[in-house]
Every structure is written in C-alpha cells, then in structure tokens.
Scaffold this active site. Sequence first.
Site, PDB file in Angstrom:
ATOM      1  N   HIS A  42       0.666   4.290  -2.601  1.00 49.24           N
ATOM      2  CA  HIS A  42       0.393   5.652  -2.121  1.00 49.24           C
ATOM      3  C   HIS A  42       1.562   6.591  -2.389  1.00 49.24           C
ATOM      4  O   HIS A  42       1.367   7.793  -2.541  1.00 49.24           O
ATOM      5  CB  HIS A  42       0.051   5.625  -0.622  1.00 49.24           C
ATOM      6  CG  HIS A  42      -1.317   5.085  -0.351  1.00 49.24           C
ATOM      7  ND1 HIS A  42      -2.018   5.336   0.803  1.00 49.24           N
ATOM      8  CD2 HIS A  42      -2.134   4.296  -1.106  1.00 49.24           C
ATOM      9  CE1 HIS A  42      -3.200   4.725   0.758  1.00 49.24           C
ATOM     10  NE2 HIS A  42      -3.287   4.078  -0.393  1.00 49.24           N
TER      11      HIS A  42
ATOM     12  N   ARG B 141       0.832  -1.209   0.000  1.00 45.86           N
ATOM     13  CA  ARG B 141       0.000   0.000   0.000  1.00 45.86           C
ATOM     14  C   ARG B 141       0.863   1.254   0.000  1.00 45.86           C
ATOM     15  O   ARG B 141       0.566   2.241  -0.666  1.00 45.86           O
ATOM     16  CB  ARG B 141      -0.916  -0.050   1.237  1.00 45.86           C
ATOM     17  CG  ARG B 141      -1.967   1.035   1.266  1.00 45.86           C
ATOM     18  CD  ARG B 141      -3.040   0.738   2.295  1.00 45.86           C
ATOM     19  NE  ARG B 141      -4.013   1.822   2.370  1.00 45.86           N
ATOM     20  CZ  ARG B 141      -4.258   2.528   3.467  1.00 45.86           C
ATOM     21  NH1 ARG B 141      -3.620   2.260   4.596  1.00 45.86           N
ATOM     22  NH2 ARG B 141      -5.138   3.502   3.443  1.00 45.86           N
TER      23      ARG B 141
ATOM     24  N   ASN C 165      -3.592   8.152   5.133  1.00 47.58           N
ATOM     25  CA  ASN C 165      -2.429   7.357   5.541  1.00 47.58           C
ATOM     26  C   ASN C 165      -2.260   7.215   7.055  1.00 47.58           C
ATOM     27  O   ASN C 165      -1.710   6.220   7.531  1.00 47.58           O
ATOM     28  CB  ASN C 165      -1.148   7.985   4.972  1.00 47.58           C
ATOM     29  CG  ASN C 165      -1.109   7.923   3.455  1.00 47.58           C
ATOM     30  OD1 ASN C 165      -1.522   6.929   2.856  1.00 47.58           O
ATOM     31  ND2 ASN C 165      -0.639   8.993   2.824  1.00 47.58           N
TER      32      ASN C 165
ATOM     33  N   GLY D 141       4.601  10.863  -7.973  1.00 49.53           N
ATOM     34  CA  GLY D 141       5.493   9.828  -8.475  1.00 49.53           C
ATOM     35  C   GLY D 141       6.207   9.079  -7.353  1.00 49.53           C
ATOM     36  O   GLY D 141       6.071   9.425  -6.180  1.00 49.53           O
TER      37      GLY D 141
ATOM     38  N   HIS E  63      -5.588  -6.139  -2.926  1.00 45.15           N
ATOM     39  CA  HIS E  63      -6.525  -6.273  -1.800  1.00 45.15           C
ATOM     40  C   HIS E  63      -6.784  -7.735  -1.459  1.00 45.15           C
ATOM     41  O   HIS E  63      -7.702  -8.051  -0.718  1.00 45.15           O
ATOM     42  CB  HIS E  63      -7.831  -5.544  -2.105  1.00 45.15           C
ATOM     43  CG  HIS E  63      -7.695  -4.057  -2.046  1.00 45.15           C
ATOM     44  ND1 HIS E  63      -8.725  -3.187  -2.319  1.00 45.15           N
ATOM     45  CD2 HIS E  63      -6.633  -3.267  -1.728  1.00 45.15           C
ATOM     46  CE1 HIS E  63      -8.302  -1.929  -2.185  1.00 45.15           C
ATOM     47  NE2 HIS E  63      -7.034  -1.958  -1.841  1.00 45.15           N
TER      48      HIS E  63
ATOM     49  N   ASP F 262      -3.182 -13.743  -3.836  1.00 40.20           N
ATOM     50  CA  ASP F 262      -3.606 -14.663  -4.898  1.00 40.20           C
ATOM     51  C   ASP F 262      -4.899 -14.141  -5.547  1.00 40.20           C
ATOM     52  O   ASP F 262      -5.336 -13.031  -5.238  1.00 40.20           O
ATOM     53  CB  ASP F 262      -3.804 -16.085  -4.331  1.00 40.20           C
ATOM     54  CG  ASP F 262      -4.826 -16.092  -3.195  1.00 40.20           C
ATOM     55  OD1 ASP F 262      -5.608 -15.118  -3.060  1.00 40.20           O
ATOM     56  OD2 ASP F 262      -4.854 -17.083  -2.438  1.00 40.20           O
TER      57      ASP F 262
HETATM   58  C1  HEM Z   1      -8.351   0.633  -6.971  1.00 37.86           C
HETATM   59  C2  HEM Z   1      -8.421   1.606  -6.094  1.00 37.86           C
HETATM   60  C3  HEM Z   1      -8.087   1.427  -4.647  1.00 37.86           C
HETATM   61  C4  HEM Z   1      -8.819   1.881  -3.596  1.00 37.86           C
HETATM   62  C5  HEM Z   1     -10.134   2.660  -3.668  1.00 37.86           C
HETATM   63  C6  HEM Z   1      -8.151   1.472  -2.391  1.00 37.86           C
HETATM   64  C7  HEM Z   1      -8.585   1.745  -1.112  1.00 37.86           C
HETATM   65  C8  HEM Z   1      -8.126   1.115   0.026  1.00 37.86           C
HETATM   66  C9  HEM Z   1      -8.694   1.241   1.328  1.00 37.86           C
HETATM   67  C10 HEM Z   1      -9.873   2.134   1.712  1.00 37.86           C
HETATM   68  C11 HEM Z   1      -8.021   0.414   2.164  1.00 37.86           C
HETATM   69  C12 HEM Z   1      -8.282   0.173   3.652  1.00 37.86           C
HETATM   70  C13 HEM Z   1      -7.602   1.243   4.486  1.00 37.86           C
HETATM   71  C14 HEM Z   1      -7.991   1.061   5.938  1.00 37.86           C
HETATM   72  O1  HEM Z   1      -9.164   1.260   6.263  1.00 37.86           O
HETATM   73  O2  HEM Z   1      -7.126   0.688   6.755  1.00 37.86           O
HETATM   74  C15 HEM Z   1      -6.981  -0.233   1.386  1.00 37.86           C
HETATM   75  C16 HEM Z   1      -6.088  -1.150   1.864  1.00 37.86           C
HETATM   76  C17 HEM Z   1      -5.071  -1.695   1.119  1.00 37.86           C
HETATM   77  N1  HEM Z   1      -4.732  -1.342  -0.169  1.00 37.86           N
HETATM   78 FE1  HEM Z   1      -5.873  -0.296  -1.444  1.00 37.86          FE
HETATM   79  N2  HEM Z   1      -7.012   0.795  -2.728  1.00 37.86           N
HETATM   80  C18 HEM Z   1      -6.935   0.739  -4.094  1.00 37.86           C
HETATM   81  C19 HEM Z   1      -5.895   0.193  -4.828  1.00 37.86           C
HETATM   82  C20 HEM Z   1      -4.780  -0.384  -4.290  1.00 37.86           C
HETATM   83  C21 HEM Z   1      -3.600  -0.754  -5.014  1.00 37.86           C
HETATM   84  C22 HEM Z   1      -3.364  -0.478  -6.492  1.00 37.86           C
HETATM   85  C23 HEM Z   1      -2.743  -1.342  -4.127  1.00 37.86           C
HETATM   86  C24 HEM Z   1      -1.352  -1.853  -4.336  1.00 37.86           C
HETATM   87  C25 HEM Z   1      -0.830  -2.162  -5.490  1.00 37.86           C
HETATM   88  C26 HEM Z   1      -3.425  -1.378  -2.843  1.00 37.86           C
HETATM   89  C27 HEM Z   1      -2.949  -1.985  -1.723  1.00 37.86           C
HETATM   90  C28 HEM Z   1      -3.651  -2.085  -0.530  1.00 37.86           C
HETATM   91  C29 HEM Z   1      -3.289  -2.984   0.545  1.00 37.86           C
HETATM   92  C30 HEM Z   1      -2.204  -4.043   0.515  1.00 37.86           C
HETATM   93  C31 HEM Z   1      -4.174  -2.726   1.598  1.00 37.86           C
HETATM   94  C32 HEM Z   1      -4.174  -3.375   2.992  1.00 37.86           C
HETATM   95  C33 HEM Z   1      -3.305  -2.514   3.909  1.00 37.86           C
HETATM   96  C34 HEM Z   1      -3.094  -3.071   5.306  1.00 37.86           C
HETATM   97  O3  HEM Z   1      -3.397  -4.221   5.594  1.00 37.86           O
HETATM   98  O4  HEM Z   1      -2.585  -2.322   6.154  1.00 37.86           O
HETATM   99  N3  HEM Z   1      -4.638  -0.766  -2.982  1.00 37.86           N
HETATM  100  N4  HEM Z   1      -7.056   0.228   0.096  1.00 37.86           N
END
Ligand code: HEM
Length: 335
Positions: free
Chosen positions: A75, A71, A103, A81, A202, A263
Amino acid sequence: MASIQALVASFFLVLAVTATAHPTKKYPPSSSSSLKVGFYKYTCPSAEAMVRATLHEAFLSDPGLAADFLRMYFHDCFVRGCDASILLNSTKGNTAERDSPVNNPSLEGFDVIDQAKARLEATCPQTVSCADVIAFAARDSVFKASGIYYDIPSGRRDGRISHASEVIKNLPPPTFTAPQLIANFARKGFSVDEMVTLSGAHSIGISHCSSFSNRLYSFNATHKQDPLLDPKYAAFLKTKCPQGNSNTDPSVALDSITPNTLDNKYYQQLLTYRGLLSSDEALYTSKLTKGMVLNNAKYGAVWGTKFVKAMVKLGSLDVLTGKQGEIRKICSAVN
Ligand code: HEM
C-alpha cells in the site's frame, strides 16, 4: 512447519545483534536503480538488526503483524512510490493515506514501525528513512512467515505528501476482474506473471467480511451467491459473516489451508474455488492468468523465488533517492 518456526525463532534472536549474517535460504536481489543492499553499512551498521529486533518483540505478542507489514509495503509503494507516505498522520485540512477506508481500521502495525524508528533515531539520528524501515519490516515478515530470506536494497528517502484520495486511484479493490488487475499492475510496470505471483501474499493474513460478503448475499441480479464460490465454503463463510451484522466486521483467513504460512497453498485453494476475495478467484477463472495459477500451485519453490524477486521490484517503485525528499525524525509526521 515446526522446523520453519524453529529456524525463524533462532534467526530473529541471533540476528537481533548482528546485521551481517544470513540464514541458509537466500536469493540475490535483482539490480534496482540507485538503491543498494547494505546502504547503511557505514552510516548505521546495525540499522537492519534494530528493525528486526523490534519486529521480533512485536511478533511475540501478535504474529498476525507479519501480514500487516506485507500489506503496508504494497500500500505504500503503489501510492506515490515507496516513500512512507502511508505512515504520515492526517493533519488539519488533509486526510492522509492511512485514514483512507482502504487502510483504516484494517491496516495495523504503525506503532511497531514508530518503535523501530525511535530505536534507530537513538543510535543514528536522521539517517535511516521510514520508507526503508517498511521495506526491512516486509522482508523480515516474509522470512518470519515462509523461512525465505532475501536481501533488500535500501537508500529510499521519505516523502512529504500523503492524500487519502490517491489510495483508491492506485490500489485495486477486491472486486476487480483479471483484466482490471492486469491493467492496474501494468501501470506500475509489473507483468501479468508478477501480478499473479505477488497475489500469493494472500497466503497469510485475514480479510474482513465487508471485503467479500457481497459474494455471499448480494452478488448480482441472477445470483445472490457467487456461483464461483465452493458452496460448502460459502456456507462456512456465512457462519463467520452473518447477514446484516453491520456493527461488527469479523474477519476470515485469506488462505484456509495454511493461514499463517506464506506458501503456494493460496494457489491450491483457488483450484477448489475457495479463494476468499473475488479478485483472488478471478486469477484462476480467467484464461489470462489460469496457467500461472496452476504453475504456482504445482511448483512452490519456483513461486517462492519469483515472489521475493517481485517483492524487491515492488520496493523500487518510484523511490526518492539522493537529495530528494527527507529523512523523517518520526515516521508519522514530516520534519
Ligand atoms: C492483486 C490485487 C490485490 C487486491 C485486490 C488486494 C486486496 C486485499 C483486501 C481486500 C484485503 C483484506 C482487507 C481487509 O478486509 O482487512 C487484503 C489483505 C491483504 N493483502 Fe492484499 N490485495 C492485493 C494484492 C496484494 C499484494 C500485492 C500484497 C503484498 C505483496 C498484499 C498483501 C495483503 C496481505 C498480507 C493481506 C492480509 C492483511 C492482514 O492480515 O491484516 N495484497 N488485500
């Protein structure tokens, strides 16, 4: 699963001392501008191994950090960039990206990046950028969570600017519809399929209740509960996220089938309306992206190959190279 864990454990141990050997599952990088695989081969040969060793130690006490580094990479790269602007501390008069509500407090792992950087500085002063440390950490996290290894080009340099206000202008919120997600990623040069593919991140990690509880209690004027959420799953989520509990913000796994393995099960859960974020489920319910979700759900290995390719592409977004920017001495402050 057991064999992936064994492979991952041995990989981190063996490669803690050598940066050159690779495990068997490996994909070539896509060619990307002026970054290059093995950029530190002559200037700091053990750079990638030092990052890997630091992560290995950190994963032992907190395996959930793999999701944080994925993440963090996203971000960082989507805002100004891949320039490590996400790592800079706020200063008097400036709130930095890491202190944006997007964040802070949910994104963790900054201390581990600082440790890796301290290790690098001790051996190769002002040589390895913090932006590359994030990219190596994301790559090693993908391997830790999936068993898939890829080479990541390096040679990024660090930026000197970080503004919290730029975070929500660039990163998509979890309420976005498919057309909004498509437009958001298109602005950064990503195709619809690449956006759907990257969303597979995700497949590991967690979301706090505050990111999706509107789907449970206050969806819209007609429906309190999102009709596109499996009712049984919604009932489970309500036990995890009780209404009106504003003091604590508990969390739930983003992928309820295999929460700790990167996966294609993430896509399979979307088919049963168990996508946690509304932006996740939108990928299946929109005809613009449904076919891609079905393909990724069906062909896991194909998704894996596309995913690492898209991760490499993400890492080349608006990078600083050559004489641009600087190599920070510590990742949380400019020189
Ligand atoms: C497609 C649009 C995306 C949206 C709207 C989005 C939004 C979010 C949100 C809201 C969370 C939860 C944050 C929280 O409440 O703690 C999250 C978690 C996460 N996102 Fe995304 N995300 C997106 C794309 C991505 C991309 C492209 C990646 C990486 C390549 C990514 C990696 C992650 C990961 C690994 C988590 C889990 C983080 C943790 O366990 O601490 N996300 N994302």
